[in-house]
Motif scaffolding. Structure first.
Motif, mmCIF file in Angstrom:
data_model
loop_
_atom_site.group_PDB
_atom_site.id
_atom_site.type_symbol
_atom_site.label_atom_id
_atom_site.label_comp_id
_atom_site.label_asym_id
_atom_site.label_seq_id
_atom_site.Cartn_x
_atom_site.Cartn_y
_atom_site.Cartn_z
ATOM 1 N N ILE A 119 0.831 -1.202 0.000
ATOM 2 C CA ILE A 119 0.000 0.000 0.000
ATOM 3 C C ILE A 119 0.866 1.252 0.000
ATOM 4 O O ILE A 119 0.579 2.221 -0.714
ATOM 5 N N LEU A 120 1.938 1.231 0.782
ATOM 6 C CA LEU A 120 2.845 2.384 0.822
ATOM 7 C C LEU A 120 3.502 2.612 -0.540
ATOM 8 O O LEU A 120 3.675 3.753 -0.978
ATOM 9 N N LYS A 121 3.858 1.544 -1.223
ATOM 10 C CA LYS A 121 4.456 1.679 -2.553
ATOM 11 C C LYS A 121 3.456 2.282 -3.531
ATOM 12 O O LYS A 121 3.813 3.138 -4.348
ATOM 13 N N ASP A 122 2.210 1.841 -3.463
ATOM 14 C CA ASP A 122 1.189 2.435 -4.325
ATOM 15 C C ASP A 122 0.994 3.904 -3.997
ATOM 16 O O ASP A 122 0.875 4.743 -4.897
ATOM 17 N N TYR A 123 0.969 4.218 -2.729
ATOM 18 C CA TYR A 123 0.805 5.604 -2.294
ATOM 19 C C TYR A 123 1.911 6.491 -2.855
ATOM 20 O O TYR A 123 1.651 7.570 -3.402
ATOM 21 N N LEU A 124 3.160 6.029 -2.764
ATOM 22 C CA LEU A 124 4.298 6.819 -3.218
ATOM 23 C C LEU A 124 4.407 6.877 -4.735
ATOM 24 O O LEU A 124 5.115 7.727 -5.284
ATOM 25 N N LEU A 125 3.694 6.002 -5.436
ATOM 26 C CA LEU A 125 3.696 6.030 -6.898
ATOM 27 C C LEU A 125 3.168 7.354 -7.440
ATOM 28 O O LEU A 125 3.492 7.744 -8.566
ATOM 29 N N THR A 126 2.394 8.075 -6.631
ATOM 30 C CA THR A 126 1.928 9.407 -7.032
ATOM 31 C C THR A 126 3.103 10.304 -7.425
ATOM 32 O O THR A 126 3.022 11.049 -8.404
ATOM 33 N N ASN A 127 4.184 10.242 -6.671
ATOM 34 C CA ASN A 127 5.323 11.115 -6.962
ATOM 35 C C ASN A 127 5.931 10.817 -8.321
ATOM 36 O O ASN A 127 6.325 11.731 -9.054
ATOM 37 N N LYS A 128 6.005 9.549 -8.678
ATOM 38 C CA LYS A 128 6.528 9.173 -9.988
ATOM 39 C C LYS A 128 5.542 9.528 -11.090
ATOM 40 O O LYS A 128 5.934 10.042 -12.149
ATOM 41 N N ALA A 129 4.261 9.274 -10.842
ATOM 42 C CA ALA A 129 3.244 9.506 -11.868
ATOM 43 C C ALA A 129 3.071 10.976 -12.196
ATOM 44 O O ALA A 129 2.645 11.325 -13.300
ATOM 45 N N THR A 130 3.382 11.854 -11.244
ATOM 46 C CA THR A 130 3.170 13.291 -11.445
ATOM 47 C C THR A 130 4.479 14.071 -11.494
ATOM 48 O O THR A 130 4.468 15.300 -11.465
#
Length: 261
Positions: free
Chosen positions: A177-188
């Motif tokens: 879940i934490l990895k998915d959460y932090l994926l925002t930084n890469k996606a944006t």
């Protein structure tokens, strides 16, 4: 599109499928069932067709009333709209101009501290409780062949909390879940860096830029504070789901049947 985490969206940011994540017992979240995203206000016909093809049939808007008024959603074909405001106003500052939050961004560290406060409030305030309770009701009601999309303005905080709760209910490990959460930084990343450079080009100092960076990105500290607060008050997230949001064991089992392979 199976296996595609980032959706092919041209005029929107942070559109992601939560499919494929493995649970603690070896099952997997179904693809094309749970979509998290930023604003739907500027979607073009290609974007709307992409969402309609999934198909997205429930659109959950977690934004505050003034955000909705300023930038209403564009809905994919056959989608029903539900406005479930987490806060009465945009406490995340995702929709606010520098002028509107000038006092907050002039002091070093204020952006980071403000976001910690936002996440604390998402755990506790009645509007957030009501919004996420209704979200779970809608998830339990959706057709097994259709998708629910949930979003705010940037798709990172109110949406990130929603994703944390949903994936926790589905027994996805906290590390995932934490990895998915932090994926925002890469996606944006590209969009955010262009935006921050624009601030520098306008003459803003680095204090303002760094506060804006904190407001415009996610940090593991934000979600970890949420998890710590939940664990302190409820023992663990499963107790939080059952005691605070009134999800019964039957509800949780039904969610897992609907959204897991």
């Amino acid at each position: 599109m199976t296996g595609q985490r980032l959706l092919d969206i041209q005029d929107g940011h942070n559109f992601r499928d939560l499919g494929g994540y493995e649970t603690k017992d070896g099952r997997h979240v179904k693809w094309h069932r749970l979509i998290r995203s930023g604003s739907l206000a500027h979607l073009n016909e290609h974007d709307l067709s992409t969402l309609a093809a999934i198909p997205v049939t429930i659109d959950i808007d977690l934004r505050a009333p003034e955000e909705v008024k300023q930038a209403p959603d564009k809905l994919p074909q056959n989608a029903s709209y539900y406005h479930l405001p987490v806060f009465k106003s945009d406490e995340t500052d995702a929709s606010h101009s520098d002028e509107e939050i000038m006092s907050r961004i002039l002091k070093p560290g204020n952006g980071y501290q403000h976001m910690l406060d936002v996440y604390r409030r998402m755990v506790e305030v009645p509007t957030a409780k009501a919004a996420y309770q209704r979200m779970f009701e809608l998830l339990l009601s959706n057709n097994p062949t259709q998708a629910t999309l949930f979003h705010c303005t940037a798709g990172k905080d109110r949406t990130g909390m929603a994703a944390y709760l949903i994936l926790s209910a589905l027994q996805v490990p906290e590390e995932t879940i934490l990895k998915d959460y932090l994926l925002t930084n890469k996606a944006t990343q590209s969009f955010r860096e262009q935006w921050l450079q624009m601030l520098r080009d306008k003459g803003e100092n680095e204090v303002v830029v760094e506060n804006r960076r904190a407001l415009g990105s996610v940090s593991v500290d934000y979600l970890n504070q949420t998890i710590d607060l939940i664990n302190t008050n409820y023992g663990n997230v499963q107790n939080y789901l059952t005691e605070y949001f009134d999800l019964s064991p039957t509800d949780l089992k039904q969610l897992q049947q609907l959204y897991l392979d």
